[in-house]
Design a protein around this motif. Structure first.
Motif, PDB file in Angstrom:
ATOM      1  N   ASP A 161      -9.689   4.754  -4.903  1.00 54.13           N
ATOM      2  CA  ASP A 161     -10.069   3.426  -4.424  1.00 54.13           C
ATOM      3  C   ASP A 161      -9.062   2.350  -4.818  1.00 54.13           C
ATOM      4  O   ASP A 161      -8.831   1.413  -4.058  1.00 54.13           O
ATOM      5  CB  ASP A 161     -11.445   3.037  -4.988  1.00 54.13           C
ATOM      6  N   GLU A 162      -8.498   2.445  -5.992  1.00 57.53           N
ATOM      7  CA  GLU A 162      -7.598   1.412  -6.509  1.00 57.53           C
ATOM      8  C   GLU A 162      -6.121   1.814  -6.406  1.00 57.53           C
ATOM      9  O   GLU A 162      -5.281   1.347  -7.173  1.00 57.53           O
ATOM     10  CB  GLU A 162      -7.943   1.102  -7.975  1.00 57.53           C
ATOM     11  N   HIS A 163      -5.787   2.667  -5.440  1.00 50.51           N
ATOM     12  CA  HIS A 163      -4.387   3.071  -5.268  1.00 50.51           C
ATOM     13  C   HIS A 163      -3.520   1.838  -5.037  1.00 50.51           C
ATOM     14  O   HIS A 163      -3.913   0.915  -4.322  1.00 50.51           O
ATOM     15  CB  HIS A 163      -4.269   4.030  -4.084  1.00 50.51           C
ATOM     16  N   PRO A 164      -2.317   1.788  -5.626  1.00 54.76           N
ATOM     17  CA  PRO A 164      -1.441   0.623  -5.439  1.00 54.76           C
ATOM     18  C   PRO A 164      -1.060   0.403  -3.984  1.00 54.76           C
ATOM     19  O   PRO A 164      -1.129   1.313  -3.149  1.00 54.76           O
ATOM     20  CB  PRO A 164      -0.202   0.982  -6.270  1.00 54.76           C
TER      21      PRO A 164
ATOM     22  N   GLY B 226     -18.991  -8.648 -10.967  1.00 55.17           N
ATOM     23  CA  GLY B 226     -17.773  -7.867 -11.129  1.00 55.17           C
ATOM     24  C   GLY B 226     -17.096  -7.679  -9.790  1.00 55.17           C
ATOM     25  O   GLY B 226     -17.524  -8.216  -8.764  1.00 55.17           O
ATOM     26  N   VAL B 227     -16.020  -6.919  -9.769  1.00 56.75           N
ATOM     27  CA  VAL B 227     -15.288  -6.615  -8.544  1.00 56.75           C
ATOM     28  C   VAL B 227     -15.180  -5.103  -8.407  1.00 56.75           C
ATOM     29  O   VAL B 227     -14.711  -4.424  -9.318  1.00 56.75           O
ATOM     30  CB  VAL B 227     -13.872  -7.225  -8.552  1.00 56.75           C
ATOM     31  N   ARG B 228     -15.634  -4.603  -7.262  1.00 59.48           N
ATOM     32  CA  ARG B 228     -15.538  -3.178  -6.970  1.00 59.48           C
ATOM     33  C   ARG B 228     -14.713  -2.986  -5.693  1.00 59.48           C
ATOM     34  O   ARG B 228     -14.982  -3.630  -4.691  1.00 59.48           O
ATOM     35  CB  ARG B 228     -16.930  -2.570  -6.781  1.00 59.48           C
ATOM     36  N   THR B 229     -13.729  -2.138  -5.755  1.00 62.12           N
ATOM     37  CA  THR B 229     -12.942  -1.785  -4.573  1.00 62.12           C
ATOM     38  C   THR B 229     -13.287  -0.353  -4.202  1.00 62.12           C
ATOM     39  O   THR B 229     -13.125   0.563  -5.018  1.00 62.12           O
ATOM     40  CB  THR B 229     -11.439  -1.924  -4.845  1.00 62.12           C
TER      41      THR B 229
ATOM     42  N   HIS C 153       6.888   6.586   6.029  1.00 66.89           N
ATOM     43  CA  HIS C 153       7.536   6.808   4.738  1.00 66.89           C
ATOM     44  C   HIS C 153       6.542   6.802   3.577  1.00 66.89           C
ATOM     45  O   HIS C 153       6.929   7.072   2.438  1.00 66.89           O
ATOM     46  CB  HIS C 153       8.598   5.729   4.501  1.00 66.89           C
ATOM     47  N   PHE C 154       5.280   6.521   3.853  1.00 72.12           N
ATOM     48  CA  PHE C 154       4.277   6.441   2.782  1.00 72.12           C
ATOM     49  C   PHE C 154       4.036   7.800   2.143  1.00 72.12           C
ATOM     50  O   PHE C 154       3.914   8.815   2.836  1.00 72.12           O
ATOM     51  CB  PHE C 154       2.954   5.917   3.349  1.00 72.12           C
ATOM     52  N   ARG C 155       3.980   7.822   0.818  1.00 71.53           N
ATOM     53  CA  ARG C 155       3.578   9.000   0.054  1.00 71.53           C
ATOM     54  C   ARG C 155       2.610   8.533  -1.028  1.00 71.53           C
ATOM     55  O   ARG C 155       2.961   7.680  -1.844  1.00 71.53           O
ATOM     56  CB  ARG C 155       4.791   9.694  -0.591  1.00 71.53           C
ATOM     57  N   PRO C 156       1.407   9.048  -1.056  1.00 68.30           N
ATOM     58  CA  PRO C 156       0.438   8.608  -2.070  1.00 68.30           C
ATOM     59  C   PRO C 156       0.822   9.106  -3.452  1.00 68.30           C
ATOM     60  O   PRO C 156       1.459  10.156  -3.605  1.00 68.30           O
ATOM     61  CB  PRO C 156      -0.868   9.237  -1.589  1.00 68.30           C
ATOM     62  N   ASP C 157       0.409   8.368  -4.470  1.00 70.94           N
ATOM     63  CA  ASP C 157       0.647   8.785  -5.851  1.00 70.94           C
ATOM     64  C   ASP C 157      -0.148  10.029  -6.191  1.00 70.94           C
ATOM     65  O   ASP C 157       0.309  10.877  -6.975  1.00 70.94           O
ATOM     66  CB  ASP C 157       0.265   7.671  -6.825  1.00 70.94           C
ATOM     67  N   VAL C 158      -1.342  10.136  -5.621  1.00 69.80           N
ATOM     68  CA  VAL C 158      -2.241  11.241  -5.918  1.00 69.80           C
ATOM     69  C   VAL C 158      -3.172  11.441  -4.727  1.00 69.80           C
ATOM     70  O   VAL C 158      -3.417  10.513  -3.947  1.00 69.80           O
ATOM     71  CB  VAL C 158      -3.057  10.944  -7.212  1.00 69.80           C
ATOM     72  N   LEU C 159      -3.640  12.663  -4.562  1.00 73.61           N
ATOM     73  CA  LEU C 159      -4.592  12.991  -3.500  1.00 73.61           C
ATOM     74  C   LEU C 159      -5.834  13.643  -4.102  1.00 73.61           C
ATOM     75  O   LEU C 159      -5.724  14.435  -5.030  1.00 73.61           O
ATOM     76  CB  LEU C 159      -3.960  13.944  -2.483  1.00 73.61           C
ATOM     77  N   PRO C 160      -7.017  13.328  -3.534  1.00 69.63           N
ATOM     78  CA  PRO C 160      -7.278  12.295  -2.537  1.00 69.63           C
ATOM     79  C   PRO C 160      -6.920  10.907  -3.060  1.00 69.63           C
ATOM     80  O   PRO C 160      -6.913  10.675  -4.270  1.00 69.63           O
ATOM     81  CB  PRO C 160      -8.784  12.414  -2.284  1.00 69.63           C
ATOM     82  N   ILE C 161      -6.646   9.988  -2.150  1.00 67.21           N
ATOM     83  CA  ILE C 161      -6.210   8.648  -2.515  1.00 67.21           C
ATOM     84  C   ILE C 161      -7.367   7.892  -3.153  1.00 67.21           C
ATOM     85  O   ILE C 161      -8.420   7.726  -2.538  1.00 67.21           O
ATOM     86  CB  ILE C 161      -5.698   7.899  -1.273  1.00 67.21           C
TER      87      ILE C 161
END
Length: 282
Positions: free
Chosen positions: A126-129, A214-217, A116-124
């Protein structure tokens, strides 16, 4: 020579990374199991148990790579081990002066394993919810948030959350490119993977690079999908008009991967060379 802690050090990635870093650095591996790797000291224990962490008191760690995790089990085990366990580990290390952390998260943190997953934007990005519904991805997202929490308390620490894709052994069976198929749980992982050699190189670059508070994802995946058909056609077969696939219809982007990896290249000067060579010549 740096002193580096690796949790989950007896695992698939952990044992290979321990061997790679142990050649030139003092590596302490923490795991529920032990393996014999020259130059690596093993401590048997749970990273989420303070009484086990006290076994590490005799070392002053320059960096930590957190690979240990609960991969299977009920939701409670995911959250307890990957969430609360990671909090215990970071609290112990931060309080003892460790300032560099590389945390093994997962591309599953966005919830991609669900049909059921649908990404908010593509490509997904790094900080996608996090839209996870099965517990594992949610627990990895919690781990990322715990790392940010510790940074807010100690602004001098450097944390890199690696949202890691599926990892394939270099000497094992080579994955076959996927054709059009029905969407199943974890299907996205079948087209989004990297060889172990590339993954180890990414971890080495992250842990040995200069400290950057810092924090990098960062998504850790190849720039190309493992498929016989263009990305827009492959994903369109699953998601139809639910997502915008225009990026993959631009010249040069036809077989681009599902996850953005440009920041990985910019931050660490990393490209998945071995994986890309295979994908481009398959």
């Amino acid at each position: 020579m740096s002193t580096i802690l690796i949790t989950g050090a007896s695992g698939f990635i952990g044992s290979a990374l321990s061997a790679a870093l142990g050649a030139d650095h003092e590596v302490v591996g923490m795991s529920r199991n032990t393996v014999d790797i020259p130059g690596v000291t093993y401590v048997k224990g749970e990273f989420g148990a303070f009484e086990d962490l006290r076994q590490l008191d005799r070392w002053d760690f320059d960096a930590a790579v957190h690979l240990g995790a609960e991969l299977r089990g009920p939701e409670r085990d995911f959250v307890t081990v990957n969430g609360e366990g990671s909090r215990c580990l970071m609290r112990y290390l931060v309080d003892r002066g460790c300032r560099k952390f590389v945390m093994a998260s997962s591309i599953a943190a966005v919830g991609c394993q669900s049909v059921h997953f649908r990404p908010d934007v593509l490509p997904i990005p790094d900080e996608h919810p996090c839209y996870d519904v099965d517990g594992y991805g949610f627990s990895k997202f919690i781990m990322e948030e715990i790392a940010k929490y510790h940074w807010r308390q100690h602004r001098d620490i450097d944390v890199i959350n690696f949202r890691l894709c599926s990892v394939i052994g270099d000497d094992g069976p080579r994955p076959k490119p996927e054709g059009l198929r029905p969407i199943l749980e974890w299907t996205l992982g079948h087209i989004t993977w990297m060889f172990l050699s590339d993954v180890i190189r990414a971890f080495c670059l992250a842990v040995l690079g200069p400290t950057q508070p810092g924090v990098r994802t960062l998504n850790v995946a190849a720039e190309r999908i493992c498929a016989t058909v263009p990305t827009a056609e492959f994903l369109g077969n699953w998601w139809g008009n639910d997502v915008d696939l225009s990026y993959y219809r631009r010249p040069g982007n036809e077989f681009r991967g599902v996850y953005r990896v440009d920041r990985l290249a910019e931050e660490l000067d990393f490209t998945a060379v071995d994986t890309l060579n295979y994908l481009q010549n398959m």
